[in-house]
Every structure is written in structure tokens, then in C-alpha cells.
Motif scaffolding. Structure first.
Motif, PDB file in Angstrom:
ATOM      1  N   LEU A  40      -3.101 -14.148   0.560  1.00 44.33           N
ATOM      2  CA  LEU A  40      -3.197 -13.205   1.676  1.00 44.33           C
ATOM      3  C   LEU A  40      -1.813 -12.923   2.256  1.00 44.33           C
ATOM      4  O   LEU A  40      -1.482 -11.764   2.558  1.00 44.33           O
ATOM      5  CB  LEU A  40      -4.116 -13.768   2.759  1.00 44.33           C
ATOM      6  CG  LEU A  40      -4.277 -12.919   4.026  1.00 44.33           C
ATOM      7  CD1 LEU A  40      -4.891 -11.563   3.699  1.00 44.33           C
ATOM      8  CD2 LEU A  40      -5.126 -13.660   5.057  1.00 44.33           C
ATOM      9  N   ASP A  41      -0.996 -13.965   2.405  1.00 41.49           N
ATOM     10  CA  ASP A  41       0.368 -13.789   2.917  1.00 41.49           C
ATOM     11  C   ASP A  41       1.152 -12.815   2.039  1.00 41.49           C
ATOM     12  O   ASP A  41       1.834 -11.914   2.544  1.00 41.49           O
ATOM     13  CB  ASP A  41       1.105 -15.133   2.953  1.00 41.49           C
ATOM     14  CG  ASP A  41       0.516 -16.093   3.971  1.00 41.49           C
ATOM     15  OD1 ASP A  41      -0.089 -15.629   4.947  1.00 41.49           O
ATOM     16  OD2 ASP A  41       0.662 -17.317   3.768  1.00 41.49           O
ATOM     17  N   ASP A  42       1.065 -13.015   0.728  1.00 38.58           N
ATOM     18  CA  ASP A  42       1.802 -12.156  -0.205  1.00 38.58           C
ATOM     19  C   ASP A  42       1.333 -10.709  -0.104  1.00 38.58           C
ATOM     20  O   ASP A  42       2.148  -9.775  -0.124  1.00 38.58           O
ATOM     21  CB  ASP A  42       1.629 -12.661  -1.640  1.00 38.58           C
ATOM     22  CG  ASP A  42       2.322 -13.995  -1.882  1.00 38.58           C
ATOM     23  OD1 ASP A  42       3.189 -14.365  -1.067  1.00 38.58           O
ATOM     24  OD2 ASP A  42       1.980 -14.666  -2.876  1.00 38.58           O
ATOM     25  N   TYR A  43       0.019 -10.530  -0.007  1.00 42.57           N
ATOM     26  CA  TYR A  43      -0.520  -9.168   0.074  1.00 42.57           C
ATOM     27  C   TYR A  43      -0.054  -8.467   1.347  1.00 42.57           C
ATOM     28  O   TYR A  43       0.387  -7.306   1.310  1.00 42.57           O
ATOM     29  CB  TYR A  43      -2.051  -9.195   0.032  1.00 42.57           C
ATOM     30  CG  TYR A  43      -2.652  -7.853   0.381  1.00 42.57           C
ATOM     31  CD1 TYR A  43      -2.613  -6.798  -0.524  1.00 42.57           C
ATOM     32  CD2 TYR A  43      -3.221  -7.630   1.636  1.00 42.57           C
ATOM     33  CE1 TYR A  43      -3.128  -5.549  -0.191  1.00 42.57           C
ATOM     34  CE2 TYR A  43      -3.738  -6.396   1.975  1.00 42.57           C
ATOM     35  CZ  TYR A  43      -3.689  -5.356   1.055  1.00 42.57           C
ATOM     36  OH  TYR A  43      -4.185  -4.117   1.392  1.00 42.57           O
ATOM     37  N   LEU A  44      -0.124  -9.147   2.485  1.00 42.97           N
ATOM     38  CA  LEU A  44       0.259  -8.517   3.750  1.00 42.97           C
ATOM     39  C   LEU A  44       1.762  -8.248   3.804  1.00 42.97           C
ATOM     40  O   LEU A  44       2.199  -7.211   4.320  1.00 42.97           O
ATOM     41  CB  LEU A  44      -0.175  -9.400   4.919  1.00 42.97           C
ATOM     42  CG  LEU A  44      -1.698  -9.521   5.102  1.00 42.97           C
ATOM     43  CD1 LEU A  44      -2.029 -10.540   6.183  1.00 42.97           C
ATOM     44  CD2 LEU A  44      -2.316  -8.169   5.431  1.00 42.97           C
ATOM     45  N   ALA A  45       2.565  -9.167   3.271  1.00 50.05           N
ATOM     46  CA  ALA A  45       4.015  -8.942   3.229  1.00 50.05           C
ATOM     47  C   ALA A  45       4.344  -7.750   2.330  1.00 50.05           C
ATOM     48  O   ALA A  45       5.214  -6.922   2.663  1.00 50.05           O
ATOM     49  CB  ALA A  45       4.723 -10.199   2.729  1.00 50.05           C
ATOM     50  N   LYS A  46       3.653  -7.641   1.200  1.00 47.91           N
ATOM     51  CA  LYS A  46       3.859  -6.518   0.284  1.00 47.91           C
ATOM     52  C   LYS A  46       3.439  -5.204   0.943  1.00 47.91           C
ATOM     53  O   LYS A  46       4.134  -4.181   0.827  1.00 47.91           O
ATOM     54  CB  LYS A  46       3.059  -6.743  -0.998  1.00 47.91           C
ATOM     55  CG  LYS A  46       3.221  -5.645  -2.038  1.00 47.91           C
ATOM     56  CD  LYS A  46       2.403  -5.958  -3.282  1.00 47.91           C
ATOM     57  CE  LYS A  46       2.522  -4.841  -4.313  1.00 47.91           C
ATOM     58  NZ  LYS A  46       1.703  -5.132  -5.530  1.00 47.91           N
ATOM     59  N   THR A  47       2.320  -5.236   1.653  1.00 46.72           N
ATOM     60  CA  THR A  47       1.845  -4.038   2.348  1.00 46.72           C
ATOM     61  C   THR A  47       2.850  -3.585   3.401  1.00 46.72           C
ATOM     62  O   THR A  47       3.119  -2.388   3.553  1.00 46.72           O
ATOM     63  CB  THR A  47       0.482  -4.319   3.014  1.00 46.72           C
ATOM     64  OG1 THR A  47      -0.474  -4.666   2.009  1.00 46.72           O
ATOM     65  CG2 THR A  47      -0.016  -3.098   3.779  1.00 46.72           C
TER      66      THR A  47
ATOM     67  N   VAL B 238       3.804  -3.092  10.468  1.00 51.14           N
ATOM     68  CA  VAL B 238       4.491  -4.351  10.748  1.00 51.14           C
ATOM     69  C   VAL B 238       3.515  -5.325  11.396  1.00 51.14           C
ATOM     70  O   VAL B 238       2.429  -4.940  11.843  1.00 51.14           O
ATOM     71  CB  VAL B 238       5.704  -4.150  11.690  1.00 51.14           C
ATOM     72  CG1 VAL B 238       6.753  -3.271  11.036  1.00 51.14           C
ATOM     73  CG2 VAL B 238       5.254  -3.568  13.027  1.00 51.14           C
ATOM     74  N   GLY B 239       3.929  -6.591  11.463  1.00 51.56           N
ATOM     75  CA  GLY B 239       3.189  -7.583  12.221  1.00 51.56           C
ATOM     76  C   GLY B 239       3.891  -7.823  13.547  1.00 51.56           C
ATOM     77  O   GLY B 239       4.748  -7.043  13.967  1.00 51.56           O
ATOM     78  N   MET B 240       3.526  -8.905  14.214  1.00 49.73           N
ATOM     79  CA  MET B 240       4.197  -9.274  15.458  1.00 49.73           C
ATOM     80  C   MET B 240       5.488 -10.020  15.151  1.00 49.73           C
ATOM     81  O   MET B 240       5.687 -10.513  14.040  1.00 49.73           O
ATOM     82  CB  MET B 240       3.292 -10.177  16.303  1.00 49.73           C
ATOM     83  CG  MET B 240       1.986  -9.564  16.725  1.00 49.73           C
ATOM     84  SD  MET B 240       1.093 -10.657  17.852  1.00 49.73           S
ATOM     85  CE  MET B 240       2.102 -10.501  19.323  1.00 49.73           C
TER      86      MET B 240
END
Length: 310
Positions: free
Chosen positions: A164-171, A178-180
């Protein structure tokens, strides 16, 4: 051991701490549209770009007087809170932020090492005497226990969450989202295991046993936790993974095509940790007083249509 479980399905915990969450802008009193316009203008003044937000301006009800007292006694408060977590929860913590509340100071902390989580404790304050009652530190029932369980969950399902981390960073690299900031997570978030993109909360009576095992052996390794939990029956309805993303550019509405693609990807993705997943896509702003975005233009896939993974 039974304790009240805390589920936090939106950014931050201002409701639990008595925070500034009166976001009903439709005030239908005799002043009508004028009052509503004033409320909207006041609300807009508290909005800040998520890239600039580190927790500044975060407020809790009744904190005007206690904030000054807490600042004057910061060293005492930090020492008392660290001792409280070590004695009661067998956990070393770092103190990130102290916020005045009604007759108290709310202290946001992060655990050192694993299980990794963010939570808070409360230090009572005698406003009249301008004293902090460091011998009466307390935490909301079930809040820290749930945070510890979410941290253990993250240890057990580290590879699945890594996907999940990899997917969100790639997105975030491929799309204008962006995230917080990590500073904001540290200073005003207390939902348990928390990254810049998502947080995890737990809700399961069976996890009482996990928490009690942690108290007996807080140094248990990741491999030991995996042997105990991962290969037993895990109820995905007991875990909530809540994703919050923001548009990268100011004055940009949440992009429905990006949101729909993320939801579709999440639905089709295999190998994720068990749980009920929610996805929120906000504009570029966050309310600095509440540490959250609660605007009507937010796109969301959440309760009652969670994305289920087992």
C-alpha cells in the motif's frame, strides 16, 4: 480485560479532545444568510495549504488559559507524560506537541521503535493556582490500547502495508496529489499507526489479549507477533485503513477521475492487509484549528461501502 474501543474514521481526534469541530456552516438563526456568510468567511480564514501545515493553529475548546500555563511548565509535563506511558503501557514515547484544553493540557506523543503509533495523554491543570497536576496524568479509556494494537497490526502485516505504501507513493509521483506533512502527523494526529497517507484503527474484543500480551512482553519481536497473529483467523471487519489524499495545487477541486482510479486500483489490488479501507480525496486545504478537511467538495468512498480486503 475489557475496555472501550476508540474508532477514529476521520483525520485527527478533536472530538475526543474537545476540539474545534463545530463545522456546521448552515446556522439557521434569525440573521439568516448574513450569519451563514460570516460563518463561512470565518471558516475560510482558518484554511491553510496542506503542504504548509505542521500543526500550527490547532486548538481545543477551553485552551486559551491553559495553553500559557502548559507552555510555562513544558519540561514538567514532558517528564510526567513519558513516565506515565512507561509505567502504565511499558512504552517509551517522544512528546511532539502540547495543546491547552479545558482545565488540562493534551499531549501528543509518538512511540519509540515498534510497535509504532501516535496517541495522546491528558495532564490536568489547576487554572486558578496555575499548576499542572503531573501526578494525575490520564488517557481516554481504550485510546492508547487501540493505538498499541494498530501498531502491532502494522508489524504483523508489514509486507502487505508496504504494498500500500508503494502504491500511494507512486500515485503521489504520477498524479497531482499529496499526503500530509510528517510534522502535522506528529503534532496533531493520535489515531494509532499513522503515515502521511493513511492511518489504522482497530475494533475487536479479541485484541484485548494482544494488548495484555504486549504489556507482559513489550519487547516481543515482529516475527513472534506474526507467529501468534498472522496465521490465526483475522476478522477484516475489525481493522480500518483510512486513506487521506489532497490535491497538490491550491484552488483546485478534488479530481474525480483521479479519485475513481484510486478506488478502482484499491478494489482490484491483491495482497493487501485485511481490513475495511476508506479513501478520501480533498482539495489542497486543511482547517488549521481542527487539523482536518471537512469540506463538502471532498470525494470519499467509506462507510457503509468500505473496500473490503481479507
Amino acid at each position: 480485560m475489557k475496555y472501550k474501543k476508540i474508532i477514529t474514521l476521520s483525520i485527527g481526534i478533536p472530538i475526543l479532545l474537545g476540539g474545534c469541530m463545530n463545522l456546521d456552516l448552515g446556522n439557521h438563526d434569525k440573521n439568516g444568510g448574513k450569519t451563514e456568510a460570516n460563518s463561512q468567511a470565518e471558516y475560510n480564514q482558518n484554511l491553510i495549504s496542506v503542504q504548509d501545515y505542521t500543526g500550527q493553529g490547532y486548538e481545543l475548546d477551553g485552551g486559551e488559559e491553559t495553553t500559557k500555563i502548559a507552555e510555562a511548565h513544558r519540561e514538567e509535563i514532558e517528564k510526567a507524560v513519558k513516565t506515565f506511558f512507561l509505567d502504565k503501557y511499558k512504552t517509551k514515547v517522544k512528546v511532539h506537541h502540547i495543546v491547552g484544553a479545558l482545565n488540562a493540557a493534551s499531549v501528543f506523543v509518538e512511540s519509540e521503535g515498534e510497535p509504532h503509533f501516535h496517541t495522546y495523554a491528558v495532564v490536568p491543570i489547576d487554572v486558578k493556582a496555575e499548576e499542572v497536576l503531573t501526578d494525575k496524568v490520564w488517557s481516554q479509556e481504550g485510546q492508547v490500547e487501540s493505538a498499541i494494537n494498530s501498531g502491532i497490526y502494522a508489524m504483523v502485516f508489514d509486507q502487505e502495508l508496504g504494498k500500500l505504501d508503494d502504491y500511494l507513493a507512486k500515485t503521489a509521483k504520477q498524479e497531482p496529489v499529496v499526503g500530509m506533512r510528517q510534522e502535522a502527523v506528529n503534532n496533531v494526529m493520535a489515531s494509532g499507526f499513522h503515515t502521511i497517507y493513511y492511518y489504522i484503527t482497530t475494533f475487536d474484543d479479541s485484541l484485548d489479549k494482544v494488548y495484555l500480551k504486549y504489556l507482559k512482553n513489550p519487547n516481543k519481536s515482529k516475527e513472534e507477533w506474526k507467529r501468534e497473529i498472522k496465521h490465526s483467523k483475522t476478522d477484516p471487519e475489525s481493522f480500518y485503513v483510512t486513506i487521506h489524499l489532497f490535491m497538490e495545487k491550491p484552488n483546485t477541486e478534488p479530481d474525480k477521475s483521479i479519485f475513481d482510479q484510486i478506488v478502482k486500483d484499491m478494489e482490484n489490488m491483491e495482497g493487501l492487509a485485511p481490513g475495511q479501507y476508506s479513501v478520501f480525496l480533498h482539495d489542497n486545504t486543511i482547517n488549521k484549528k481542527a487539523g482536518s478537511n471537512s469540506q463538502e467538495n471532498t470525494l470519499e468512498r467509506s462507510d457503509p461501502t468500505y473496500i473490503m480486503k481479507d
